[in-house]
Design a protein around this motif. Sequence first.
Motif, PDB file in Angstrom:
ATOM      1  N   ASP A 194      19.273  -6.958   1.403  1.00 27.99           N
ATOM      2  CA  ASP A 194      19.684  -6.583   0.104  1.00 27.99           C
ATOM      3  C   ASP A 194      19.200  -5.162   0.162  1.00 27.99           C
ATOM      4  O   ASP A 194      19.923  -4.405   0.943  1.00 27.99           O
ATOM      5  CB  ASP A 194      18.665  -7.191  -1.286  1.00 27.99           C
ATOM      6  N   GLU A 195      18.475  -4.494  -0.809  1.00 33.34           N
ATOM      7  CA  GLU A 195      18.427  -3.219  -0.907  1.00 33.34           C
ATOM      8  C   GLU A 195      17.767  -2.456   0.028  1.00 33.34           C
ATOM      9  O   GLU A 195      18.080  -1.342   0.623  1.00 33.34           O
ATOM     10  CB  GLU A 195      17.970  -2.628  -2.327  1.00 33.34           C
ATOM     11  N   GLU A 196      16.743  -3.294   0.829  1.00 36.32           N
ATOM     12  CA  GLU A 196      16.016  -2.884   1.852  1.00 36.32           C
ATOM     13  C   GLU A 196      17.059  -2.752   2.980  1.00 36.32           C
ATOM     14  O   GLU A 196      16.804  -1.837   3.936  1.00 36.32           O
ATOM     15  CB  GLU A 196      14.931  -3.729   2.100  1.00 36.32           C
ATOM     16  N   LYS A 197      17.935  -3.478   3.031  1.00 38.69           N
ATOM     17  CA  LYS A 197      18.715  -3.470   4.186  1.00 38.69           C
ATOM     18  C   LYS A 197      19.850  -2.233   4.173  1.00 38.69           C
ATOM     19  O   LYS A 197      20.146  -1.617   5.011  1.00 38.69           O
ATOM     20  CB  LYS A 197      19.730  -4.725   4.248  1.00 38.69           C
ATOM     21  N   GLY A 198      19.998  -1.991   2.966  1.00 37.89           N
ATOM     22  CA  GLY A 198      21.061  -0.876   2.647  1.00 37.89           C
ATOM     23  C   GLY A 198      20.146   0.456   3.095  1.00 37.89           C
ATOM     24  O   GLY A 198      20.860   1.312   3.548  1.00 37.89           O
ATOM     25  N   ILE A 199      19.139   0.709   2.876  1.00 34.68           N
ATOM     26  CA  ILE A 199      18.395   1.866   3.158  1.00 34.68           C
ATOM     27  C   ILE A 199      18.063   1.868   4.567  1.00 34.68           C
ATOM     28  O   ILE A 199      18.116   2.920   5.116  1.00 34.68           O
ATOM     29  CB  ILE A 199      17.013   1.977   2.204  1.00 34.68           C
ATOM     30  N   PHE A 200      17.801   0.763   5.294  1.00 30.22           N
ATOM     31  CA  PHE A 200      17.575   0.856   6.603  1.00 30.22           C
ATOM     32  C   PHE A 200      18.817   1.434   7.387  1.00 30.22           C
ATOM     33  O   PHE A 200      18.954   2.251   8.229  1.00 30.22           O
ATOM     34  CB  PHE A 200      17.472  -0.715   6.973  1.00 30.22           C
ATOM     35  N   ASN A 201      20.127   0.854   6.921  1.00 30.31           N
ATOM     36  CA  ASN A 201      21.319   1.172   7.548  1.00 30.31           C
ATOM     37  C   ASN A 201      21.652   2.491   7.523  1.00 30.31           C
ATOM     38  O   ASN A 201      22.012   3.452   8.402  1.00 30.31           O
ATOM     39  CB  ASN A 201      22.501   0.185   7.015  1.00 30.31           C
ATOM     40  N   VAL A 202      21.302   3.108   6.162  1.00 24.95           N
ATOM     41  CA  VAL A 202      21.550   4.621   6.072  1.00 24.95           C
ATOM     42  C   VAL A 202      20.775   5.573   6.972  1.00 24.95           C
ATOM     43  O   VAL A 202      21.085   6.581   7.339  1.00 24.95           O
ATOM     44  CB  VAL A 202      21.546   4.842   4.486  1.00 24.95           C
ATOM     45  N   LEU A 203      19.204   4.916   6.803  1.00 31.47           N
ATOM     46  CA  LEU A 203      18.356   5.683   7.961  1.00 31.47           C
ATOM     47  C   LEU A 203      18.958   5.830   9.357  1.00 31.47           C
ATOM     48  O   LEU A 203      18.496   6.824   9.956  1.00 31.47           O
ATOM     49  CB  LEU A 203      17.168   5.227   7.717  1.00 31.47           C
ATOM     50  N   CYS A 204      19.747   4.933   9.707  1.00 35.97           N
ATOM     51  CA  CYS A 204      20.173   5.004  10.964  1.00 35.97           C
ATOM     52  C   CYS A 204      21.448   5.724  11.188  1.00 35.97           C
ATOM     53  O   CYS A 204      22.442   5.500  11.273  1.00 35.97           O
ATOM     54  CB  CYS A 204      20.497   3.620  11.547  1.00 35.97           C
ATOM     55  N   GLY A 205      21.282   7.163  10.868  1.00 33.58           N
ATOM     56  CA  GLY A 205      22.369   8.109  11.083  1.00 33.58           C
ATOM     57  C   GLY A 205      22.591   9.054  10.086  1.00 33.58           C
ATOM     58  O   GLY A 205      23.140   9.955  10.053  1.00 33.58           O
ATOM     59  N   ALA A 206      21.780   8.501   8.822  1.00 34.32           N
ATOM     60  CA  ALA A 206      22.104   9.413   7.634  1.00 34.32           C
ATOM     61  C   ALA A 206      21.177   9.433   6.791  1.00 34.32           C
ATOM     62  O   ALA A 206      21.199   9.628   5.450  1.00 34.32           O
ATOM     63  CB  ALA A 206      23.670   9.121   6.791  1.00 34.32           C
ATOM     64  N   GLY A 207      19.850   9.415   7.214  1.00 30.52           N
ATOM     65  CA  GLY A 207      18.686   9.190   6.672  1.00 30.52           C
ATOM     66  C   GLY A 207      17.974  10.235   5.924  1.00 30.52           C
ATOM     67  O   GLY A 207      16.876  10.292   5.416  1.00 30.52           O
ATOM     68  N   ASP A 233       0.998  -1.153   0.023  1.00 27.58           N
ATOM     69  CA  ASP A 233      -0.223  -0.137  -0.034  1.00 27.58           C
ATOM     70  C   ASP A 233       0.742   1.078  -0.041  1.00 27.58           C
ATOM     71  O   ASP A 233       0.450   2.073   0.515  1.00 27.58           O
ATOM     72  CB  ASP A 233      -0.739   0.082   1.260  1.00 27.58           C
ATOM     73  N   GLY A 234       2.125   1.159  -0.540  1.00 23.14           N
ATOM     74  CA  GLY A 234       2.973   2.437  -0.797  1.00 23.14           C
ATOM     75  C   GLY A 234       3.762   2.596   0.281  1.00 23.14           C
ATOM     76  O   GLY A 234       4.530   3.444  -0.077  1.00 23.14           O
ATOM     77  N   VAL A 235       3.794   1.840   1.393  1.00 21.85           N
ATOM     78  CA  VAL A 235       4.631   2.132   2.464  1.00 21.85           C
ATOM     79  C   VAL A 235       5.687   0.864   2.491  1.00 21.85           C
ATOM     80  O   VAL A 235       5.322  -0.333   2.500  1.00 21.85           O
ATOM     81  CB  VAL A 235       3.650   2.025   3.659  1.00 21.85           C
ATOM     82  N   LEU A 236       6.989   1.317   2.773  1.00 18.13           N
ATOM     83  CA  LEU A 236       8.117   0.165   3.010  1.00 18.13           C
ATOM     84  C   LEU A 236       8.302   0.309   4.390  1.00 18.13           C
ATOM     85  O   LEU A 236       8.605   1.087   5.020  1.00 18.13           O
ATOM     86  CB  LEU A 236       9.186   0.894   2.079  1.00 18.13           C
ATOM     87  N   THR A 237       8.227  -1.060   4.843  1.00 17.71           N
ATOM     88  CA  THR A 237       8.393  -1.347   6.471  1.00 17.71           C
ATOM     89  C   THR A 237      10.013  -1.998   6.507  1.00 17.71           C
ATOM     90  O   THR A 237      10.013  -3.193   5.843  1.00 17.71           O
ATOM     91  CB  THR A 237       7.448  -2.303   7.072  1.00 17.71           C
ATOM     92  N   LEU A 238      10.706  -1.620   7.167  1.00 11.55           N
ATOM     93  CA  LEU A 238      12.047  -1.940   7.087  1.00 11.55           C
ATOM     94  C   LEU A 238      12.501  -2.276   8.724  1.00 11.55           C
ATOM     95  O   LEU A 238      12.051  -1.970   9.646  1.00 11.55           O
ATOM     96  CB  LEU A 238      13.270  -0.835   6.726  1.00 11.55           C
ATOM     97  N   THR A 239      13.401  -3.158   8.910  1.00 10.31           N
ATOM     98  CA  THR A 239      13.802  -3.943  10.124  1.00 10.31           C
ATOM     99  C   THR A 239      15.161  -4.190  10.084  1.00 10.31           C
ATOM    100  O   THR A 239      15.598  -4.232   8.997  1.00 10.31           O
ATOM    101  CB  THR A 239      13.009  -5.171  10.694  1.00 10.31           C
ATOM    102  N   PRO A 240      15.760  -4.323  11.209  1.00  8.27           N
ATOM    103  CA  PRO A 240      17.380  -4.785  11.400  1.00  8.27           C
ATOM    104  C   PRO A 240      17.467  -5.942  10.578  1.00  8.27           C
ATOM    105  O   PRO A 240      18.719  -6.314  10.289  1.00  8.27           O
ATOM    106  CB  PRO A 240      17.557  -5.000  12.781  1.00  8.27           C
ATOM    107  N   ASP A 241      16.453  -6.980  10.343  1.00  3.50           N
ATOM    108  CA  ASP A 241      16.728  -8.204   9.515  1.00  3.50           C
ATOM    109  C   ASP A 241      16.186  -8.006   8.048  1.00  3.50           C
ATOM    110  O   ASP A 241      16.281  -8.925   7.360  1.00  3.50           O
ATOM    111  CB  ASP A 241      15.831  -9.359  10.038  1.00  3.50           C
ATOM    112  N   SER A 242      16.008  -6.689   7.682  1.00  7.25           N
ATOM    113  CA  SER A 242      15.785  -6.568   6.215  1.00  7.25           C
ATOM    114  C   SER A 242      17.084  -6.931   5.385  1.00  7.25           C
ATOM    115  O   SER A 242      18.189  -7.064   5.954  1.00  7.25           O
ATOM    116  CB  SER A 242      15.580  -5.156   6.085  1.00  7.25           C
TER     117      SER A 242
END
Length: 485
Positions: A191-204, A180-189
């Motif tokens: 590939d690319e979802e892990k990449g954006i999760f990591n960057v969001l944690c300090g540089a998002g 529904d247009g929303v991306l939900t990320l967790t520490p267990d994401s």
Amino acid sequence: MASADIINALPSTCKVKVPSSSSTIEDTISRWSSTALALPYAVVTPASIADIQPTIEFASANKLKIIPAVGGHGSFVPVGPQTIYLDLTASEFKKIVLDEEKEEVTFGGGVLTRDLLEVLGDRGWYTLIPNSNAVGMVGALLGGLSGGMNGIHGLGIDHIRSISLIPFSTPSGVETSIKDGVLTLTPDSTDEEKGIFNVLCGAGHGLGVITSVTLSAFRISSLNLTDNKLWTRRLIFPASQVSAAVSLWKSLLPPPPTLAPTLIFMRAPPTFPVPRAPIIMLGLSYFGPASDAEAVTKKSFEEEYTSQASVAVSAAVEWKDINSASEPLNAHSGFKESYSAFCAEVDTEGVEKAFAAWEAYSDIVGCGRSYTVIGSWNTKQVLANAGEKDEKFFLGRDRGVFVQTTPWYHTPSGKEGADTFGKEFVDCVRGLDRKAGKKDWAFANNIVIGGGLEDVYGEDMLKEIDRVRGVWDKERTGWAPGDGW
């Protein structure tokens, strides 16, 4: 392209304010600092998540930048005619849900520190928060979320359970978990979802519109506070006793995990015997029993220091009021920026020189509200949270002293003087680290307008930030510090 077009393009549920030629900034946007602030293309207040994607599409099609806004404390974020100011203050984005069984709290993208502190506190819980009630929780997390409880729990980004956001674009040819247009990320994401999760944690900054975050939550009772109140102590020294103030502060370093000692340089308020006189305040907060606090801070009760202080008092503070002392610093408007440094060690000489620089700058007519905060904490837990391989975008976990000086000035022309002072100040406190060959590190949420990112992120980090933006924001619809000013 007429600004009025946006009203017709967006859902009727959106509240859209289009500035006119007679509009003023004050009537259009309320922001902590007027630096880098001009009338935007439009202010859009979405009523729900469904209103955000059309806003993104309009911005992308018309080469506009979207700035999600909550507390308005991102003084380094430029707003102007090419900006859609996305105001996330609708009730849909202010929800707070505590799950006691899972020991976590989920809050909307429009929640302020104050909201979370009060709602959780009333139920006997807390989570990691910054030291200002007026700051947006999401914005604080994008910079790492450093606060008074670093010593006990580490950084806020170390306790993220999930992040839900609407990205500005989606990767081509890659399967995602968007629903529904929303991306939900967790520490267990992965590939690319892990990449954006990591960057969001300090540089998002600039990677999407964050609609909600889930953080770990803790029972206030676990702290064993006396009467469920925070033990605090405050000593105020005149400028002539700066050496005594700094000596006492340094004698408490490194503090135990439960103690947060903070030095503050400020001008005396109107109620003081000598209004506007430069003063040094040492604030002590102890997250544990009052009897333990008095034992740990016993030096602050010694006559050697109390005789030099004009005020020396201890107090028990209600949990919901733990940030109330900083409320005067949250006033909106005026020109201000923050200059910062994470330090492993500071010497007395460097802090005293920094005080002298601040005193000289704040002596300038109109700069009397300029202030400095030097916080300190035990780094053991911050380092432990990194694990064997730290994937989050926060450098300086080994630095237990944070210095932030915030000059206030009246007109844009004052920025040159503020920049000169800010550089001099952080140079003073970095002296010992530089002698030891340590790299300069600063705070992501204190980026200075016109400055670079080399003091915030490493070279490999900067490359990864840019790569991830290329995946999740191909058109650069969101503004990020790497875009410049």
